[in-house]
Design a protein around this motif. Sequence first.
Motif: not given
Length: 182
Positions: A9-11, A61-62, A81-89, A96-98
Motif C-alpha cells: 500500500s502507498t498513500e 482512489g483519492w 472519497m473516490y475508490v476504484r477496483y481493478t483486477g478480479g474483484v 462502496a465506491r464513492d
Amino acid sequence: DLRPEVTVSTELGYRYLHPRWQLDVSYFTAQLDDMVSVFAKDPNQPTLRQYNNLYSFRVWGWTSDVVIKLAPEWTLNASYMYVRYTGGVEEDYKPARDRVVIRLAHWRERGLSGQLTFNYPAVGQGFTNAYGWNTYLNLVYRMDARSRWNLRIDNLFNVRTEMARWVPGGRRSVWFTYQRDW
C-alpha cells in the motif's frame, strides 16, 4: 496449502492547517495478491468453513476533507472519497465506491457533545447503492474525564437501502451505552 496474502500500500497526502479551517487531500493505492476468502461449506453447519486463495486486485482512489470551525465548540466537516477496483474483484464483493460525508459536530470536555452525520451512499455493494442519505445522530454526555453515556441512532430518517443484491436493509437502530475508561 494456502498462500499468504500480500498487500503493498502507498498513500500520499497533504494537509493545510489554518486557525479557522483545515484541508486534507490524499491519493492511495493498494495491490492485494493471493486474497484469502472464507466460504461456508454447509449452511446447516456454520462452523464448517472452506478457505481459498482467490485472486489479485488493485484498489486506488483519492480523498478530500475540509473542516471549518464555526464557533469554539462547533465544526462543520465535508468529505469525499473516490475508490476504484481493478483486477478480479467480483462485483458483489466491492464495498462502496464513492462516498460523501457531511458532519456537524459539537464537542465539550464535560457535558453534552454530539454530531449529526449525513453519509451517501450509505451502502454501495455490488450492483446496488443507497437510495438516499443515511443519517445518524450520536450524543455523548461526559460526566468526568473517564465516564460517558452514549446514544446513537442510525438511519435517523429511515432511508431504504440495499445491503447487497436483492437484500433489503434500511432499518433504524438505536444504541445506548455507558463507557468507563480505566
